[in-house]
Design a protein around this motif. Structure first.
Motif, short mmCIF file in Angstrom:
data_model
loop_
_atom_site.label_atom_id
_atom_site.label_comp_id
_atom_site.label_asym_id
_atom_site.label_seq_id
_atom_site.Cartn_x
_atom_site.Cartn_y
_atom_site.Cartn_z
N TYR A 162 0.84 -1.21 0.00
CA TYR A 162 0.00 0.00 0.00
C TYR A 162 0.88 1.26 0.00
O TYR A 162 0.72 2.14 -0.85
CB TYR A 162 -0.92 -0.02 1.23
N LYS A 163 1.82 1.33 0.93
CA LYS A 163 2.71 2.49 1.02
C LYS A 163 3.55 2.64 -0.24
O LYS A 163 3.76 3.75 -0.74
CB LYS A 163 3.62 2.37 2.24
N LYS A 164 4.05 1.53 -0.76
CA LYS A 164 4.86 1.58 -1.98
C LYS A 164 4.02 2.08 -3.15
O LYS A 164 4.49 2.88 -3.96
CB LYS A 164 5.43 0.20 -2.30
N GLY A 165 2.78 1.63 -3.25
CA GLY A 165 1.90 2.09 -4.32
C GLY A 165 1.70 3.59 -4.30
O GLY A 165 1.71 4.25 -5.34
N LEU A 166 1.54 4.16 -3.11
CA LEU A 166 1.39 5.61 -2.99
C LEU A 166 2.67 6.33 -3.37
O LEU A 166 2.65 7.35 -4.06
CB LEU A 166 0.96 5.98 -1.57
N THR A 167 3.80 5.78 -2.95
CA THR A 167 5.10 6.35 -3.29
C THR A 167 5.34 6.35 -4.80
O THR A 167 5.95 7.27 -5.34
CB THR A 167 6.24 5.57 -2.59
N LEU A 168 4.82 5.33 -5.47
CA LEU A 168 5.00 5.20 -6.92
C LEU A 168 4.04 6.08 -7.72
O LEU A 168 4.05 6.06 -8.95
CB LEU A 168 4.81 3.74 -7.34
N THR A 201 -2.88 6.41 -5.95
CA THR A 201 -3.67 7.24 -5.04
C THR A 201 -4.40 6.37 -4.01
O THR A 201 -4.76 5.24 -4.29
CB THR A 201 -4.70 8.11 -5.80
N ASP A 202 -4.60 6.95 -2.85
CA ASP A 202 -5.26 6.27 -1.74
C ASP A 202 -6.76 6.10 -2.00
O ASP A 202 -7.42 7.04 -2.41
CB ASP A 202 -5.05 7.09 -0.46
N GLU A 203 -7.25 4.90 -1.76
CA GLU A 203 -8.69 4.62 -1.83
C GLU A 203 -9.18 4.00 -0.53
O GLU A 203 -10.33 3.60 -0.43
CB GLU A 203 -9.01 3.68 -3.00
N GLY A 204 -8.30 3.86 0.45
CA GLY A 204 -8.68 3.30 1.75
C GLY A 204 -7.45 2.77 2.47
O GLY A 204 -6.84 1.81 2.02
N GLU A 205 -7.10 3.42 3.56
CA GLU A 205 -5.90 3.03 4.30
C GLU A 205 -6.03 1.64 4.90
O GLU A 205 -7.15 1.13 5.07
CB GLU A 205 -5.59 4.06 5.38
N PRO A 206 -4.90 1.01 5.22
CA PRO A 206 -4.93 -0.35 5.78
C PRO A 206 -5.69 -0.42 7.11
O PRO A 206 -5.44 0.38 8.02
CB PRO A 206 -3.45 -0.67 6.00
N LYS A 207 -6.66 -1.35 7.18
CA LYS A 207 -7.39 -1.60 8.43
C LYS A 207 -8.27 -2.84 8.22
O LYS A 207 -8.36 -3.38 7.12
CB LYS A 207 -8.25 -0.40 8.83
N ALA A 246 -6.40 -2.90 2.27
CA ALA A 246 -6.13 -1.52 1.89
C ALA A 246 -6.46 -1.38 0.41
O ALA A 246 -6.47 -2.37 -0.33
CB ALA A 246 -4.67 -1.18 2.14
N TYR A 247 -6.73 -0.14 -0.02
CA TYR A 247 -7.13 0.12 -1.40
C TYR A 247 -6.30 1.26 -1.99
O TYR A 247 -6.11 2.29 -1.34
CB TYR A 247 -8.61 0.50 -1.48
N ILE A 248 -5.85 1.07 -3.22
CA ILE A 248 -5.16 2.12 -3.96
C ILE A 248 -5.68 2.11 -5.40
O ILE A 248 -6.34 1.16 -5.83
CB ILE A 248 -3.63 1.94 -3.97
N ARG A 249 -5.37 3.17 -6.11
CA ARG A 249 -5.58 3.22 -7.56
C ARG A 249 -4.21 3.34 -8.21
O ARG A 249 -3.36 4.07 -7.72
CB ARG A 249 -6.48 4.37 -7.97
N ASP A 250 -4.02 2.61 -9.30
CA ASP A 250 -2.75 2.68 -10.01
C ASP A 250 -2.68 3.96 -10.84
O ASP A 250 -3.57 4.82 -10.77
CB ASP A 250 -2.50 1.42 -10.85
N LEU A 251 -1.64 4.11 -11.64
CA LEU A 251 -1.43 5.34 -12.40
C LEU A 251 -2.52 5.62 -13.42
O LEU A 251 -2.74 6.76 -13.81
CB LEU A 251 -0.07 5.28 -13.12
N ASP A 252 -3.22 4.57 -13.87
CA ASP A 252 -4.31 4.73 -14.84
C ASP A 252 -5.68 4.84 -14.18
O ASP A 252 -6.69 4.99 -14.87
CB ASP A 252 -4.30 3.56 -15.82
N GLY A 253 -5.74 4.73 -12.85
CA GLY A 253 -7.00 4.84 -12.13
C GLY A 253 -7.67 3.52 -11.82
O GLY A 253 -8.79 3.51 -11.30
#
Length: 106
Positions: A69-75, A78-84, A92-99
């Motif tokens: 999750y942290k690495k994805g944000l660093t790269l 975007t955040d879609e839901g922090e780890p919990k 945890a949820y992220i969006r990649d560079l294309d969304g």
């Protein structure tokens, strides 16, 4: 395509998910029980984000969920839901560079 492959190469670095194919219009990574691919669309049209589509990666531990999750944000993701804990699972949820939406869970 190049930016997307670089994002996922870096995201999966130091995990059990390995690139197994990178040729032509497709790049594939594999884990123990799955494969994940990035491909240029067969019809030649521009790739788009699927509305309501989400890709999930079942990981080995909450530590791995947090690290990716942290690495994805660093790269640049975007955040879609922090780890919990959600629905009884650590995720945890992220969006990649294309969304594209990605769920990381254990």
């Amino acid at each position: 395509m190049q930016a997307a492959v670089e994002f996922y190469d870096a995201l999966f670095n130091d995990t059990s998910i390995n690139k197994i194919h990178a040729e032509g219009r497709m790049t594939l990574w594999a884990g123990e029980d799955f494969m994940f691919a990035l491909a240029e669309p067969f019809d030649g049209n521009k790739a788009t984000v699927g509305n309501g589509t989400m890709l999930g990666f079942n990981l080995n531990s909450s530590t791995e969920v947090e690290a990716i999750y942290k690495k994805g944000l660093t790269l640049g993701g975007t955040d879609e839901g922090e780890p919990k804990i959600r629905s009884g699972r650590f995720s945890a949820y992220i969006r990649d560079l294309d969304g594209n939406k990605i769920c990381l869970f254990e």
